[in-house]
Write a protein that holds these residues in place. Sequence first.
Motif, PDB file in Angstrom:
ATOM      1  N   ILE A 142      50.751 -27.623   6.810  1.00 53.39           N
ATOM      2  CA  ILE A 142      50.745 -26.951   5.659  1.00 53.39           C
ATOM      3  C   ILE A 142      49.890 -25.628   5.597  1.00 53.39           C
ATOM      4  O   ILE A 142      50.227 -24.629   5.114  1.00 53.39           O
ATOM      5  N   GLU A 143      48.522 -25.820   6.026  1.00 54.35           N
ATOM      6  CA  GLU A 143      47.751 -24.675   5.948  1.00 54.35           C
ATOM      7  C   GLU A 143      48.256 -23.733   6.783  1.00 54.35           C
ATOM      8  O   GLU A 143      48.330 -22.328   6.599  1.00 54.35           O
ATOM      9  N   GLN A 144      48.608 -23.950   8.056  1.00 53.29           N
ATOM     10  CA  GLN A 144      49.079 -22.724   8.958  1.00 53.29           C
ATOM     11  C   GLN A 144      50.551 -22.311   8.342  1.00 53.29           C
ATOM     12  O   GLN A 144      50.633 -20.879   8.513  1.00 53.29           O
ATOM     13  N   VAL A 145      51.440 -23.120   7.665  1.00 50.37           N
ATOM     14  CA  VAL A 145      52.570 -22.513   7.161  1.00 50.37           C
ATOM     15  C   VAL A 145      52.078 -21.540   5.945  1.00 50.37           C
ATOM     16  O   VAL A 145      52.879 -20.409   5.791  1.00 50.37           O
ATOM     17  N   THR A 146      51.221 -21.889   5.305  1.00 52.68           N
ATOM     18  CA  THR A 146      50.819 -21.215   4.183  1.00 52.68           C
ATOM     19  C   THR A 146      50.328 -19.694   4.632  1.00 52.68           C
ATOM     20  O   THR A 146      50.696 -18.827   4.070  1.00 52.68           O
ATOM     21  N   ASP A 147      49.436 -19.875   5.720  1.00 50.39           N
ATOM     22  CA  ASP A 147      48.855 -18.592   6.111  1.00 50.39           C
ATOM     23  C   ASP A 147      50.153 -17.931   6.694  1.00 50.39           C
ATOM     24  O   ASP A 147      50.025 -16.434   6.693  1.00 50.39           O
ATOM     25  N   ALA A 148      50.717 -18.320   7.548  1.00 49.90           N
ATOM     26  CA  ALA A 148      51.883 -17.517   8.304  1.00 49.90           C
ATOM     27  C   ALA A 148      52.718 -16.874   7.008  1.00 49.90           C
ATOM     28  O   ALA A 148      53.373 -15.626   6.936  1.00 49.90           O
ATOM     29  N   ARG A 149      52.943 -17.473   6.031  1.00 47.01           N
ATOM     30  CA  ARG A 149      53.737 -17.088   4.839  1.00 47.01           C
ATOM     31  C   ARG A 149      53.211 -15.753   4.335  1.00 47.01           C
ATOM     32  O   ARG A 149      53.684 -14.750   3.890  1.00 47.01           O
ATOM     33  N   GLU A 150      51.847 -16.083   3.783  1.00 43.37           N
ATOM     34  CA  GLU A 150      50.722 -14.613   3.564  1.00 43.37           C
ATOM     35  C   GLU A 150      51.074 -13.661   4.199  1.00 43.37           C
ATOM     36  O   GLU A 150      50.959 -12.524   4.022  1.00 43.37           O
ATOM     37  N   THR A 151      50.707 -13.923   5.713  1.00 41.45           N
ATOM     38  CA  THR A 151      50.800 -12.810   6.578  1.00 41.45           C
ATOM     39  C   THR A 151      52.195 -11.929   6.762  1.00 41.45           C
ATOM     40  O   THR A 151      52.122 -10.837   6.702  1.00 41.45           O
ATOM     41  N   TYR A 152      53.349 -12.734   6.678  1.00 47.21           N
ATOM     42  CA  TYR A 152      54.542 -12.177   6.623  1.00 47.21           C
ATOM     43  C   TYR A 152      54.937 -11.312   5.425  1.00 47.21           C
ATOM     44  O   TYR A 152      55.277 -10.204   5.377  1.00 47.21           O
ATOM     45  N   ASP A 153      54.297 -12.050   4.081  1.00 45.60           N
ATOM     46  CA  ASP A 153      54.441 -11.329   2.828  1.00 45.60           C
ATOM     47  C   ASP A 153      53.581 -10.069   2.928  1.00 45.60           C
ATOM     48  O   ASP A 153      54.215  -8.937   2.262  1.00 45.60           O
ATOM     49  N   ASN A 154      52.333 -10.097   3.222  1.00 42.50           N
ATOM     50  CA  ASN A 154      51.710  -8.845   3.450  1.00 42.50           C
ATOM     51  C   ASN A 154      52.109  -7.765   4.134  1.00 42.50           C
ATOM     52  O   ASN A 154      52.038  -6.744   3.889  1.00 42.50           O
ATOM     53  N   ARG A 155      52.824  -8.323   5.290  1.00 41.54           N
ATOM     54  CA  ARG A 155      53.173  -7.179   6.369  1.00 41.54           C
ATOM     55  C   ARG A 155      54.593  -6.616   5.634  1.00 41.54           C
ATOM     56  O   ARG A 155      54.859  -5.462   5.730  1.00 41.54           O
ATOM     57  N   ALA A 156      55.288  -7.412   4.895  1.00 39.14           N
ATOM     58  CA  ALA A 156      56.544  -6.862   4.543  1.00 39.14           C
ATOM     59  C   ALA A 156      56.146  -5.997   3.207  1.00 39.14           C
ATOM     60  O   ALA A 156      56.787  -4.908   2.903  1.00 39.14           O
ATOM     61  N   SER A 157      55.163  -6.343   2.338  1.00 42.03           N
ATOM     62  CA  SER A 157      54.794  -5.498   1.267  1.00 42.03           C
ATOM     63  C   SER A 157      54.405  -4.003   1.754  1.00 42.03           C
ATOM     64  O   SER A 157      54.592  -2.991   1.131  1.00 42.03           O
ATOM     65  N   ARG A 158      53.971  -4.052   3.087  1.00 45.40           N
ATOM     66  CA  ARG A 158      53.232  -2.800   3.204  1.00 45.40           C
ATOM     67  C   ARG A 158      54.185  -1.935   4.027  1.00 45.40           C
ATOM     68  O   ARG A 158      54.477  -0.605   3.975  1.00 45.40           O
ATOM     69  N   THR A 159      55.308  -2.515   4.530  1.00 44.19           N
ATOM     70  CA  THR A 159      56.544  -1.804   5.078  1.00 44.19           C
ATOM     71  C   THR A 159      57.466  -1.044   3.786  1.00 44.19           C
ATOM     72  O   THR A 159      58.205  -0.370   3.932  1.00 44.19           O
ATOM     73  N   THR A 160      57.410  -1.970   2.636  1.00 45.33           N
ATOM     74  CA  THR A 160      58.376  -1.362   1.483  1.00 45.33           C
ATOM     75  C   THR A 160      57.666  -0.535   0.595  1.00 45.33           C
ATOM     76  O   THR A 160      58.356  -0.036  -0.164  1.00 45.33           O
ATOM     77  N   ALA A 161      56.328  -0.389   0.711  1.00 40.62           N
ATOM     78  CA  ALA A 161      55.392   0.299  -0.290  1.00 40.62           C
ATOM     79  C   ALA A 161      55.369   1.759   0.021  1.00 40.62           C
ATOM     80  O   ALA A 161      55.930   2.262   0.933  1.00 40.62           O
TER      81      ALA A 161
END
Length: 50
Positions: free
Chosen positions: A31-50
């Motif tokens: 679960i910790e790895q999944v949460t970290d991967a989700r946060e990394t993805y969300d941060n990357r996605a928010s930078r490309t749409t901003a």
Amino acid sequence: MPVRVDYALTPLGASLLPVMQAIKCWAETHIEQVTDARETYDNRASRTTA
């Protein structure tokens, strides 16, 4: 009197229980790895749409 509905797995459905239990175990273990991967993805996605 309220309506009552009973649910039960068929033998075919019950045959999936070991698989579902393995997925649950994997998810709880990672679960910790999944949460970290989700946060990394969300941060990357928010930078490309901003």
